[in-house]
Design a protein around this motif. Structure first.
Motif, mmCIF file in Angstrom:
data_model
loop_
_atom_site.group_PDB
_atom_site.id
_atom_site.type_symbol
_atom_site.label_atom_id
_atom_site.label_comp_id
_atom_site.label_asym_id
_atom_site.label_seq_id
_atom_site.Cartn_x
_atom_site.Cartn_y
_atom_site.Cartn_z
ATOM 1 N N UNK A 42 -3.989 18.375 6.980
ATOM 2 C CA UNK A 42 -3.703 19.451 6.025
ATOM 3 C C UNK A 42 -4.967 20.312 5.958
ATOM 4 N N UNK A 43 -4.819 21.594 6.197
ATOM 5 C CA UNK A 43 -5.978 22.486 6.177
ATOM 6 C C UNK A 43 -6.505 22.650 4.760
ATOM 7 N N UNK A 44 -7.773 23.007 4.658
ATOM 8 C CA UNK A 44 -8.329 23.357 3.350
ATOM 9 C C UNK A 44 -7.428 24.433 2.732
ATOM 10 N N UNK A 45 -7.259 24.374 1.423
ATOM 11 C CA UNK A 45 -6.319 25.317 0.778
ATOM 12 C C UNK A 45 -6.821 26.747 0.810
ATOM 13 N N UNK A 46 -5.863 27.623 0.887
ATOM 14 C CA UNK A 46 -6.132 29.042 0.642
ATOM 15 C C UNK A 46 -5.974 29.213 -0.864
ATOM 16 N N UNK A 47 -7.109 29.444 -1.544
ATOM 17 C CA UNK A 47 -7.092 29.506 -3.004
ATOM 18 C C UNK A 47 -7.035 30.947 -3.485
ATOM 19 N N UNK A 48 -5.991 31.300 -4.200
ATOM 20 C CA UNK A 48 -5.917 32.649 -4.773
ATOM 21 C C UNK A 48 -7.078 32.879 -5.751
ATOM 22 N N UNK A 49 -7.447 31.814 -6.456
ATOM 23 C CA UNK A 49 -8.511 31.936 -7.455
ATOM 24 C C UNK A 49 -9.831 32.383 -6.804
ATOM 25 N N UNK A 111 -0.185 20.596 12.119
ATOM 26 C CA UNK A 111 -1.177 21.271 11.273
ATOM 27 C C UNK A 111 -0.431 21.833 10.058
ATOM 28 N N UNK A 112 -0.806 21.333 8.887
ATOM 29 C CA UNK A 112 -0.122 21.713 7.644
ATOM 30 C C UNK A 112 -1.034 22.659 6.863
ATOM 31 N N UNK A 113 -0.545 23.844 6.559
ATOM 32 C CA UNK A 113 -1.344 24.797 5.778
ATOM 33 C C UNK A 113 -1.158 24.485 4.297
ATOM 34 N N UNK A 114 -2.121 24.918 3.482
ATOM 35 C CA UNK A 114 -2.060 24.584 2.052
ATOM 36 C C UNK A 114 -2.419 25.796 1.212
ATOM 37 N N UNK A 115 -1.626 26.022 0.173
ATOM 38 C CA UNK A 115 -1.965 27.146 -0.715
ATOM 39 C C UNK A 115 -1.976 26.725 -2.178
ATOM 40 N N UNK A 116 -2.856 27.391 -2.891
ATOM 41 C CA UNK A 116 -2.941 27.191 -4.338
ATOM 42 C C UNK A 116 -3.066 28.560 -4.980
ATOM 43 N N UNK A 117 -2.117 28.902 -5.857
ATOM 44 C CA UNK A 117 -2.135 30.223 -6.499
ATOM 45 C C UNK A 117 -2.132 30.071 -8.010
ATOM 46 N N UNK A 137 2.765 24.255 10.992
ATOM 47 C CA UNK A 137 3.941 23.384 11.183
ATOM 48 C C UNK A 137 4.645 23.098 9.867
ATOM 49 N N UNK A 138 3.908 23.156 8.786
ATOM 50 C CA UNK A 138 4.480 22.919 7.447
ATOM 51 C C UNK A 138 3.538 23.536 6.426
ATOM 52 N N UNK A 139 3.993 23.555 5.209
ATOM 53 C CA UNK A 139 3.234 24.192 4.137
ATOM 54 C C UNK A 139 3.147 23.225 2.957
ATOM 55 N N UNK A 140 1.926 22.987 2.480
ATOM 56 C CA UNK A 140 1.762 22.142 1.287
ATOM 57 C C UNK A 140 1.397 23.054 0.121
ATOM 58 N N UNK A 141 2.198 23.001 -0.923
ATOM 59 C CA UNK A 141 1.887 23.795 -2.109
ATOM 60 C C UNK A 141 1.081 22.908 -3.045
ATOM 61 N N UNK A 142 -0.151 23.295 -3.235
ATOM 62 C CA UNK A 142 -1.043 22.539 -4.113
ATOM 63 C C UNK A 142 -0.838 23.126 -5.509
ATOM 64 N N UNK A 143 0.087 22.498 -6.246
ATOM 65 C CA UNK A 143 0.518 23.106 -7.512
ATOM 66 C C UNK A 143 -0.069 22.369 -8.694
ATOM 67 N N UNK A 144 -0.954 23.030 -9.374
ATOM 68 C CA UNK A 144 -1.546 22.398 -10.558
ATOM 69 C C UNK A 144 -1.702 23.426 -11.657
ATOM 70 N N UNK A 176 8.372 22.411 3.561
ATOM 71 C CA UNK A 176 7.457 22.679 2.447
ATOM 72 C C UNK A 176 7.272 21.390 1.643
ATOM 73 N N UNK A 177 6.013 21.033 1.391
ATOM 74 C CA UNK A 177 5.770 19.872 0.525
ATOM 75 C C UNK A 177 5.022 20.317 -0.716
ATOM 76 N N UNK A 178 5.029 19.447 -1.684
ATOM 77 C CA UNK A 178 4.447 19.773 -2.978
ATOM 78 C C UNK A 178 3.438 18.689 -3.340
ATOM 79 N N UNK A 179 2.191 19.128 -3.579
ATOM 80 C CA UNK A 179 1.163 18.167 -3.982
ATOM 81 C C UNK A 179 0.997 18.310 -5.486
ATOM 82 N N UNK A 180 1.289 17.250 -6.223
ATOM 83 C CA UNK A 180 1.310 17.349 -7.686
ATOM 84 C C UNK A 180 0.328 16.372 -8.326
ATOM 85 N N UNK A 181 0.168 16.550 -9.618
ATOM 86 C CA UNK A 181 -0.637 15.601 -10.382
ATOM 87 C C UNK A 181 0.330 14.687 -11.145
#
Ligand code: FMN
Length: 342
Positions: A42-49, A111-117, A137-144, A176-181
């Motif tokens: 999973x690639x380092x996240x693309x952080x909107x912040x 290779x899984x891309x990751x985004x956090x917005x 290949x896939x997308x991980x949504x780092x949702x927090x 699409x996958x979802x990374x949650x707390x």
């Protein structure tokens, strides 16, 4: 021994996925992880912040009227994007899509891309489209969405997860996958409902670095960047409880530091595990050791494939499902002999 597994509908040669972090922030880093034995990265996240703060700085530092800073007009809507330095956003996005392209070109594992917005940002959708186009290949949504937000009702906050998922799923066709707390009031039903949205997988759970206190200076200081193996208990329990109750893949994350941790999470029902801290602590070559330990254990138990033991100790399949409940905890400690008192 066949250590291959299916995660997010992708074929992995082994279940060890390197989680999102600085280790996968360059194509060279991704190449080293693949070479060391990762099943996927999973690639380092693309952080909107990050883009937002960088943009704010550019805007602050730029004198009024400087033509090098343009303002981004997104369908004429009033949202924070209007205040971005357009170029900063584009540069960050370009760097990230190049990271995907170069990583894809240098490895043959997924290779899984990751985004956090931000909370209710439309960038989830814009970024998702761009990252798919770049070849992820896939997308991980780092949702927090921090549980420290006192302004919105719980239902409103939870509904946002579903709204964002629906919108992202409508614009991309990669998994699409979802990374949650674990910060949900009703964790089990929430995980189950999320798994039924059409997402391909859930990552249980994300981990956030915690503050510590320096008692000499009487100051709050950053600390605990890396997990310890003891932290795996939370995801082990929840993977085991949810394994037979979800409609998507499950990846376990946090505190998995060695082959034993990998084996336990698969016994609990995980399709894959994500590792980060252990690679910072022990080096990326530790991936090879974890794969070897998995193979050795499978050999010692006469187990030939991952599905042969996946979920064997999940709550539904285990011979002692009450072990996952509080009642068992109380029974355990009611036995005075177990308590380490002197
Ligand atoms: C240095 C560092 C950077 C991280 N960067 C990201 C990131 O960009 N995106 C993300 O979703 N998680 C990030 N994480 C969290 C990890 O992906 C992972 O969820 C967490 O470290 C727990 O796994 P572990 O116990 O194997 O370390 C980062 C963690 C560390 C230690």
């Amino acid at each position: 021994m066949d250590t291959s597994t299916s995660y997010l509908g992708l074929s992995l040669k082994n279940p060890i996925v390197v989680g999102s972090s600085g280790l996968s922030g360059t194509a060279e880093g991704v190449r080293r992880l693949a070479e060391s034995g990762a099943g996927a990265v999973v690639l380092k996240s693309l952080f909107q912040e990050e883009i937002f703060f960088e943009s704010e700085k550019v805007i602050r530092d730029t004198k009024k009227g400087d033509a090098s800073v343009q303002y981004f007009d997104y369908d004429g809507r009033k949202n924070p994007i209007e205040f971005y330095g357009y170029k900063v956003r584009e540069d960050n996005l370009n760097r990230y899509t190049t990271l995907i392209q170069e990583s894809k070109a240098s490895v043959d594992i997924p290779v899984i891309a990751s985004i956090n917005c931000f909370f209710d940002s439309i960038e989830w959708i814009a970024f998702a489209k761009e990252l798919e186009k770049a070849g992820a290949d896939a997308l991980e949504l780092n949702m927090f969405f921090p549980p420290t937000n006192f302004n919105n009702e719980r239902k409103e906050k939870e509904a946002l997860y579903f709204q964002i998922i629906d919108k992202v799923l409508a614009v991309v066709s990669i998994p699409v996958s979802l990374k949650i707390t674990h910060y949900f009031t009703d964790l089990g039903p929430m995980i189950q409902k999320l798994s039924q949205t059409g997402i391909a997988g859930l990552v249980l759970f994300n981990r956030f670095f915690s503050p510590d206190f320096d008692i000499k200076k009487i100051e709050v200081v950053p600390s605990y960047l890396f997990s310890t193996p003891a932290e795996m208990a939370l995801s082990l329990r929840w993977v085991a409880i949810m394994a037979e109750k979800v409609s998507c893949s499950l990846a376990a994350s946090t505190g998995i530091h060695d082959g034993e941790g990998v084996i336990k999470q698969i016994l609990a029902g995980a399709d894959a595990v994500q590792v980060v801290s252990t690679l910072y602590k022990n080096g990326v070559k530790h991936l090879g050791t974890m794969v070897e330990d998995l193979e050795t254990w499978m050999g010692s138990k006469g187990i030939k494939t991952i599905p042969d033991f996946k979920g064997r100790l999940s709550q539904e399949k285990s011979s002692d499902p009450a072990m996952y409940e509080r009642a068992q905890f109380m029974k355990y400690f009611a036995d005075k002999k177990r308590l380490p008192v002197t």
